[in-house]
Design a protein around this motif. Structure first.
Motif, PDB file in Angstrom:
ATOM      1  N   ASN A  44       5.419  -1.371  -2.917  1.00  0.00           N
ATOM      2  CA  ASN A  44       6.331  -0.652  -3.795  1.00  0.00           C
ATOM      3  C   ASN A  44       7.577  -0.263  -3.004  1.00  0.00           C
ATOM      4  O   ASN A  44       7.491   0.526  -2.066  1.00  0.00           O
ATOM      5  N   PRO A  45       8.759  -0.808  -3.359  1.00  0.00           N
ATOM      6  CA  PRO A  45       9.969  -0.541  -2.576  1.00  0.00           C
ATOM      7  C   PRO A  45      10.322   0.940  -2.549  1.00  0.00           C
ATOM      8  O   PRO A  45      10.926   1.425  -1.584  1.00  0.00           O
ATOM      9  N   GLY A  46       9.954   1.676  -3.605  1.00  0.00           N
ATOM     10  CA  GLY A  46      10.231   3.110  -3.623  1.00  0.00           C
ATOM     11  C   GLY A  46       9.446   3.819  -2.530  1.00  0.00           C
ATOM     12  O   GLY A  46       9.989   4.601  -1.738  1.00  0.00           O
ATOM     13  N   LYS A  47       8.146   3.516  -2.474  1.00  0.00           N
ATOM     14  CA  LYS A  47       7.310   4.134  -1.444  1.00  0.00           C
ATOM     15  C   LYS A  47       7.719   3.658  -0.061  1.00  0.00           C
ATOM     16  O   LYS A  47       7.472   4.338   0.943  1.00  0.00           O
ATOM     17  N   ALA A  48       8.335   2.464  -0.001  1.00  0.00           N
ATOM     18  CA  ALA A  48       8.758   1.941   1.301  1.00  0.00           C
ATOM     19  C   ALA A  48       9.779   2.861   1.944  1.00  0.00           C
ATOM     20  O   ALA A  48       9.854   2.966   3.170  1.00  0.00           O
ATOM     21  N   ILE A  49      10.596   3.546   1.140  1.00  0.00           N
ATOM     22  CA  ILE A  49      11.594   4.459   1.703  1.00  0.00           C
ATOM     23  C   ILE A  49      10.884   5.540   2.511  1.00  0.00           C
ATOM     24  O   ILE A  49      11.197   5.780   3.683  1.00  0.00           O
ATOM     25  N   ALA A  90      15.760  -2.681  -5.617  1.00  0.00           N
ATOM     26  CA  ALA A  90      14.596  -3.574  -5.640  1.00  0.00           C
ATOM     27  C   ALA A  90      13.503  -2.996  -6.519  1.00  0.00           C
ATOM     28  O   ALA A  90      12.832  -3.716  -7.264  1.00  0.00           O
ATOM     29  N   TRP A  91      13.315  -1.677  -6.419  1.00  0.00           N
ATOM     30  CA  TRP A  91      12.304  -1.051  -7.274  1.00  0.00           C
ATOM     31  C   TRP A  91      12.665  -1.256  -8.738  1.00  0.00           C
ATOM     32  O   TRP A  91      11.837  -1.666  -9.549  1.00  0.00           O
ATOM     33  N   PHE A  92      13.942  -0.977  -9.065  1.00  0.00           N
ATOM     34  CA  PHE A  92      14.401  -1.136 -10.440  1.00  0.00           C
ATOM     35  C   PHE A  92      14.207  -2.574 -10.902  1.00  0.00           C
ATOM     36  O   PHE A  92      13.702  -2.847 -11.992  1.00  0.00           O
ATOM     37  N   PHE A  93      14.593  -3.503 -10.014  1.00  0.00           N
ATOM     38  CA  PHE A  93      14.467  -4.924 -10.332  1.00  0.00           C
ATOM     39  C   PHE A  93      13.016  -5.293 -10.655  1.00  0.00           C
ATOM     40  O   PHE A  93      12.731  -5.920 -11.669  1.00  0.00           O
ATOM     41  N   LEU A  94      12.100  -4.872  -9.801  1.00  0.00           N
ATOM     42  CA  LEU A  94      10.707  -5.281  -9.978  1.00  0.00           C
ATOM     43  C   LEU A  94      10.057  -4.609 -11.185  1.00  0.00           C
ATOM     44  O   LEU A  94       9.262  -5.221 -11.887  1.00  0.00           O
ATOM     45  N   GLU A  95      10.405  -3.351 -11.425  1.00  0.00           N
ATOM     46  CA  GLU A  95       9.676  -2.602 -12.449  1.00  0.00           C
ATOM     47  C   GLU A  95      10.379  -2.560 -13.803  1.00  0.00           C
ATOM     48  O   GLU A  95       9.759  -2.283 -14.813  1.00  0.00           O
ATOM     49  N   LEU A  97      -7.896   1.770   4.362  1.00  0.00           N
ATOM     50  CA  LEU A  97      -9.287   2.208   4.301  1.00  0.00           C
ATOM     51  C   LEU A  97      -9.461   3.234   3.192  1.00  0.00           C
ATOM     52  O   LEU A  97     -10.341   3.114   2.341  1.00  0.00           O
ATOM     53  N   ALA A  98      -8.576   4.229   3.201  1.00  0.00           N
ATOM     54  CA  ALA A  98      -8.689   5.317   2.230  1.00  0.00           C
ATOM     55  C   ALA A  98      -8.513   4.771   0.810  1.00  0.00           C
ATOM     56  O   ALA A  98      -9.298   5.096  -0.083  1.00  0.00           O
ATOM     57  N   MET A  99      -7.528   3.889   0.621  1.00  0.00           N
ATOM     58  CA  MET A  99      -7.271   3.386  -0.714  1.00  0.00           C
ATOM     59  C   MET A  99      -8.409   2.508  -1.209  1.00  0.00           C
ATOM     60  O   MET A  99      -8.815   2.600  -2.354  1.00  0.00           O
ATOM     61  N   SER A 100      -8.912   1.664  -0.325  1.00  0.00           N
ATOM     62  CA  SER A 100      -9.925   0.728  -0.820  1.00  0.00           C
ATOM     63  C   SER A 100     -11.258   1.433  -1.032  1.00  0.00           C
ATOM     64  O   SER A 100     -12.085   0.966  -1.789  1.00  0.00           O
ATOM     65  N   LEU A 101     -11.463   2.557  -0.357  1.00  0.00           N
ATOM     66  CA  LEU A 101     -12.675   3.314  -0.633  1.00  0.00           C
ATOM     67  C   LEU A 101     -12.599   3.913  -2.029  1.00  0.00           C
ATOM     68  O   LEU A 101     -13.600   4.030  -2.713  1.00  0.00           O
ATOM     69  N   ARG A 102     -11.389   4.275  -2.437  1.00  0.00           N
ATOM     70  CA  ARG A 102     -11.251   4.917  -3.739  1.00  0.00           C
ATOM     71  C   ARG A 102     -11.321   3.918  -4.876  1.00  0.00           C
ATOM     72  O   ARG A 102     -12.206   3.966  -5.705  1.00  0.00           O
ATOM     73  N   ASP A 103     -10.386   3.018  -4.901  1.00  0.00           N
ATOM     74  CA  ASP A 103     -10.339   2.097  -6.031  1.00  0.00           C
ATOM     75  C   ASP A 103      -9.536   0.872  -5.629  1.00  0.00           C
ATOM     76  O   ASP A 103      -8.356   0.960  -5.328  1.00  0.00           O
ATOM     77  N   ARG A 104     -10.199  -0.261  -5.659  1.00  0.00           N
ATOM     78  CA  ARG A 104      -9.557  -1.469  -5.193  1.00  0.00           C
ATOM     79  C   ARG A 104      -8.305  -1.827  -5.981  1.00  0.00           C
ATOM     80  O   ARG A 104      -7.323  -2.297  -5.449  1.00  0.00           O
ATOM     81  N   ARG A 105      -8.370  -1.600  -7.281  1.00  0.00           N
ATOM     82  CA  ARG A 105      -7.246  -2.017  -8.120  1.00  0.00           C
ATOM     83  C   ARG A 105      -5.983  -1.253  -7.753  1.00  0.00           C
ATOM     84  O   ARG A 105      -4.877  -1.731  -7.923  1.00  0.00           O
ATOM     85  N   ARG A 106      -6.175  -0.015  -7.307  1.00  0.00           N
ATOM     86  CA  ARG A 106      -5.019   0.812  -6.997  1.00  0.00           C
ATOM     87  C   ARG A 106      -4.262   0.286  -5.788  1.00  0.00           C
ATOM     88  O   ARG A 106      -3.147   0.677  -5.528  1.00  0.00           O
ATOM     89  N   LEU A 107      -4.910  -0.557  -5.020  1.00  0.00           N
ATOM     90  CA  LEU A 107      -4.297  -1.071  -3.808  1.00  0.00           C
ATOM     91  C   LEU A 107      -3.042  -1.868  -4.125  1.00  0.00           C
ATOM     92  O   LEU A 107      -2.119  -1.938  -3.333  1.00  0.00           O
ATOM     93  N   ASN A 108      -3.032  -2.490  -5.327  1.00  0.00           N
ATOM     94  CA  ASN A 108      -1.779  -3.066  -5.787  1.00  0.00           C
ATOM     95  C   ASN A 108      -1.369  -4.355  -5.082  1.00  0.00           C
ATOM     96  O   ASN A 108      -0.272  -4.837  -5.262  1.00  0.00           O
ATOM     97  N   ALA A 109      -2.244  -4.886  -4.238  1.00  0.00           N
ATOM     98  CA  ALA A 109      -1.875  -6.124  -3.555  1.00  0.00           C
ATOM     99  C   ALA A 109      -1.758  -7.240  -4.586  1.00  0.00           C
ATOM    100  O   ALA A 109      -2.599  -7.354  -5.466  1.00  0.00           O
ATOM    101  N   PRO A 110      -0.720  -8.064  -4.497  1.00  0.00           N
ATOM    102  CA  PRO A 110      -0.625  -9.205  -5.419  1.00  0.00           C
ATOM    103  C   PRO A 110      -1.885 -10.063  -5.321  1.00  0.00           C
ATOM    104  O   PRO A 110      -2.318 -10.401  -4.227  1.00  0.00           O
ATOM    105  N   ALA A 111      -2.465 -10.380  -6.468  1.00  0.00           N
ATOM    106  CA  ALA A 111      -3.777 -11.028  -6.468  1.00  0.00           C
ATOM    107  C   ALA A 111      -3.768 -12.376  -5.753  1.00  0.00           C
ATOM    108  O   ALA A 111      -4.743 -12.757  -5.124  1.00  0.00           O
ATOM    109  N   GLN A 112      -2.669 -13.102  -5.856  1.00  0.00           N
ATOM    110  CA  GLN A 112      -2.643 -14.451  -5.276  1.00  0.00           C
ATOM    111  C   GLN A 112      -1.833 -14.491  -3.989  1.00  0.00           C
ATOM    112  O   GLN A 112      -1.355 -15.553  -3.584  1.00  0.00           O
ATOM    113  N   LEU A 113      -1.676 -13.345  -3.334  1.00  0.00           N
ATOM    114  CA  LEU A 113      -0.893 -13.297  -2.106  1.00  0.00           C
ATOM    115  C   LEU A 113      -1.474 -14.235  -1.055  1.00  0.00           C
ATOM    116  O   LEU A 113      -2.650 -14.170  -0.737  1.00  0.00           O
ATOM    117  N   GLY A 114      -0.642 -15.141  -0.553  1.00  0.00           N
ATOM    118  CA  GLY A 114      -1.072 -16.026   0.518  1.00  0.00           C
ATOM    119  C   GLY A 114      -1.835 -17.251   0.044  1.00  0.00           C
ATOM    120  O   GLY A 114      -2.193 -18.092   0.851  1.00  0.00           O
TER     121      GLY A 114
END
Lengths: 505, 306
Positions: B237-242, B155-160, B281-298
């Motif tokens: 990220n499916p890789g981090k999901a492992i 899945a990681w390979f597929f997406l990236e 919390l930790a991620m969004s305090l640092r940098d929102r873009r890094r959160l990686n959430a799909p922009a149009q999710l939902g």
């Protein structure tokens, strides 16, 4: 091998909800030609081009390529026919890299490891048209001009012989516009054909060979730009003469309505965006702030109106210290705001016209009693606004998103000045509007000035600044490089240099 | 002592397997822009269908196949509601969970308490399983474990690294722009939701034909919700999901392990959600873009709207 030598649109009609957006349109373009498509907002330019690009289906009419009828039912069809489009609001994925964006639409992108192949292509293209682009940067890190180049590469890679550009200069700096026109001319010399949608007369005169003018969904005329002058083109577009020079009669300086002292404000990235700015604005005055986008104008406007915290320094409205007050309190102290990006910050697009007509005023006695809104009065007030500010809407009970940009802006302006605020902060009030609406809005700002109000006008349009303002401040990297009197034509001739930070007064 | 460590870690791997399967599916689904809160329900249906078919045919592989088909069919409901009808995805997803839980309870009623004669047996990979410590941990596992790892990497390979992967991610970031590039967003999103359903059902099949050999109502025990949390935790990220799945799997095991020394299992059951909140919390305090959430999710995407 060119896929398109000539393209014709014959008798195209399209209506939305029973209203014609295009009616019996005929249009023709040959290879090696730049055709301007001129018209006011809502004249049907974008609709027509979206039909050509396959996003909309026409109700009737035909598209002919090299004399043969073609059916275009989706963007895939039009791409295959050799048509590419650069939309006004870029169709780019902000969080993806340049390469990923290009790979998405390129018909020859390989299934596996697409990024490697596309990287080569991007390098090839940037060499061919001699412009710089960083393939691995994310789109949100690029300037508007660079993003546009990505769009152009996308279209050309798919073999577009016909490139449609929708309002391509509206987001560019003067330098970027020059660069774009150079690229377009290069393309034209290579035999591409280009359709340029615009409502800016100068651009059309500058770069187009021929122009087709639309008015209210119909063709108002065709012309060669060589034999035309701006005035007659403008008349063709709006069907009457335009006021190119607004008359601004001299008025005595009124009392001080805004005093900003040593203001410091942080930008979104936590870096100082406004540095030690001081100025004051008086009644009967329009105070303009000029500068290239991104030099702290947005942050300054937001700090004054209470949307962004002030780091240090003070803001006084009259005698009242409004530094870091809530936006509502600042509004109550007579400072109203026409924000930039009107759809995002000026209205609630899904609410009705009458809801939008009282944003920020819902708490006033005349619109509410205790917790309850007085809808009868609100609707009457909205009808008044719609009438007195020429908002073209067939009902006040429709979602405001259905209105055109110009009409939305008229309603916002009406809302903001109907309470007669002592100061109106207007950020790019005419940005992206057609000549008719622009003229109207500018007149309204001047009327405010005559009535004893003050306007703090942020604009990148120098013509607008010169036409309207009594005094002009130029902003560069968060600082004022000077505050000039509009009668000081000697110093004003240096305004370009002041915007670049190389001259200070 | 080493045996105890190996046993605990082995059980961690087992507990993490369904979480990983579910998360990979949910990542693919959410990357295309569709939030699917129906994981718990689909997982449950997958479990019961796998159990019934295995019970009747005697083949856990047929059971798995049936579960996957059931999961895909059930997910079409969510795809239809959220893509075609552009309904609220939270509501539709919750409905899917309720339908799935109810349906599985009903279908499984006659089978409650009956043990399976066969189950999905562990497979020892020759040579590799003989490596000390690592061998018994990673290479003497149920086929579900190997499938989960391989599918996550795939899945990681597929997406990236593939074109359709870019299309899926683009659809989640900006469906309109994606559509103008000639991609059929509707079809793409259907495919992603259905794929997600297949993965969730696989996770369910693991529970009833490998993890335990029985069916009881509610045996998914909130794993579907942990999957939702894990999707965020692994930053789509499916890789981090492992990593995340086995970390959360470890917490599952700890629930039983730490109970004797007086730490409440309820407290530990809470940990995955707490960890997700802290990461967010930790991620969004640092940098929102890094959160990686799909922009149009939902966000429902309406075609052709101006």
């Amino acid at each position: 091998m060119r896929k398109i030598e000539t393209l014709e649109m014959v008798n195209i009609s399209k209506s939305f909800q029973g209203k014609f957006a295009n009616q019996g349109i005929n249009l023709k373009i040959n290879s090696g030609e730049i055709l301007g498509l001129l018209g006011e907002n809502g004249a049907g330019k974008t609709t027509l081009m979206n039909i050509l690009y396959g996003l909309y289906q026409p109700d009737s009419g035909e598209i002919k390529i090299n004399g043969k009828n073609v059916r275009i039912t989706s963007p895939i069809d039009s791409i295959q026919q050799g048509i590419g489009m650069v939309h006004q609001h870029f169709m780019l994925i902000q969080n993806h890299s340049v390469i990923e964006n290009i790979a998405l639409g390129y018909y020859k992108t390989p299934f596996f490891f697409p990024k490697i192949r596309i990287h080569e292509k991007v390098v090839e293209f940037s060499r061919k048209f001699s412009f710089a682009i960083e393939p691995y940067k994310k789109v949100w890190q690029l300037s508007a001009g660079e993003q546009q180049r990505v769009e152009i590469i996308k279209a050309l890679l798919n073999g577009a012989d016909l490139l449609i550009l929708d309002e391509p200069t509206s987001v560019l700096t003067p330098q970027e516009i020059k660069e774009l026109f150079r690229i377009l001319n290069d393309m034209k010399n290579e035999g591409h054909m280009i359709i340029l949608i615009s409502h800016k007369l100068d651009e059309i005169m500058d770069i187009c060979d021929r122009v087709t003018v639309l008015q209210k969904g119909k063709i108002a005329g065709h012309a060669d730009t060589a034999g035309m002058d701006k005035k007659s083109l403008a008349r063709m577009m709006i069907g009457r003469d335009v006021l190119f020079n607004v008359n601004r009669e001299p008025l005595p300086k009124g009392e001080q309505v805004l005093k900003v002292s040593n203001l410091h404000v942080l930008g979104d990235k936590g870096i100082s965006a406004v540095k030690d700015v001081s100025f004051d604005v008086f009644a009967n005055e329009i105070f303009g702030i000029a500068g290239v986008a991104g030099n702290g104008q947005k942050e300054l406007a937001e700090a004054i109106t209470g949307i962004r915290p002030v780091r240090s320094g003070t803001v006084f409205a009259g005698l009242k210290n409004i530094t870091n007050m809530s936006p509502r309190k600042i509004y109550d102290h007579g400072v109203s705001h026409v924000p930039e990006e009107r759809i995002k910050f000026g209205i609630a697009p899904g609410l009705f016209l009458y809801d939008n007509a009282i944003l920020k005023q819902h708490h006033l006695k005349k619109f509410s009693r205790k917790m309850f809104l007085e809808y009868g009065r609100i609707k009457n007030h909205t009808r008044d606004l719609v009438d007195s500010y020429n908002v073209a809407a067939h009902s006040i009970e429709v979602q405001i998103r259905n209105l055109s940009g110009g009409n939305i802006q008229k309603l916002i302006l009406g809302r903001e000045i109907s309470e007669k605020p002592s100061l109106l902060v207007a950020s790019h009030p005419t940005y992206g509007l057609d000549v008719g609406a622009t003229e109207y809005l500018r007149e309204q700002l001047l009327k405010r000035r005559r009535e004893g109000g003050a306007v703090l006008l942020f604009s990148e349009d120098l013509d607008e600044i010169f036409e309207l303002c009594d005094r002009i401040a130029v902003m560069f990297q968060g600082e004022f490089t000077g505050i000039l009197d509009s009668s000081d034509s000697e110093k004003l001739s240096d305004i370009g240099l002041m915007m670049a930070g190389s001259v200070r007064y | 002592m080493e045996d105890v460590v190996i046993s605990v870690l082995h059980r961690t791997m087992v507990a993490g397997t369904p979480l990983l399967l579910g998360t990979v599916g949910e990542v693919i689904c959410e990357r295309s822009g569709i939030l699917n809160l129906g994981v718990e329900g689909v997982m449950s249906v997958g479990a019961v269908v796998a159990f019934i078919v295995t019970y009747i045919t005697g083949s856990p592989w047929l059971g798995l196949l049936a579960a996957i088909s059931a999961g895909m069919i059930l997910s079409v409901l969510h795809a239809f509601a959220s893509v075609t009808l552009q309904a609220n995805q939270v509501v539709s997803g919750l409905a899917l969970t309720m339908i799935g839980l109810g349906l599985s309870g009903m279908l499984g009623k006659p089978y409650v308490g009956k043990p399976l004669a066969v189950k999905m047996n562990d497979v020892a990979i020759p040579w590799l399983s003989d490596i000390p410590f690592i061998g018994p941990l990673f290479f003497k596992q149920s086929p579900f474990f190997y499938m989960a790892i391989i599918l996550a990497l795939a899945a990681w390979f597929f997406l990236e690294r593939t074109l359709p992967g870019i299309k899926v991610r683009s659809a989640g970031e900006n469906p309109r722009a994606t559509e103008t590039q000639g991609v059929n967003v509707t079809l793409l999103r259907y495919a992603c939701v259905i794929t997600g359903g297949a993965f969730s059902a696989m996770a369910g099949a693991h529970l009833s034909t490998s993890y335990s050999k029985s069916w009881i109502e509610g045996m998914t025990a909130g794993r579907g919700w942990i999957v939702i949390a894990l999707t965020i935790f692994s930053l789509w990220n499916p890789g981090k999901a492992i990593m995340g799945a086995f970390l959360f799997g470890g917490v599952f095991v700890l629930q039983y392990l730490l109970q004797p020394i007086g730490i409440s299992p309820n407290f530990l059951a809470m940990l995955p959600y707490l960890a997700t909140l802290l990461i967010l919390l930790a991620m969004s305090l640092r940098d929102r873009r890094r959160l990686n959430a799909p922009a149009q999710l939902g966000e429902p995407y309406k075609r052709g709207e101006r």
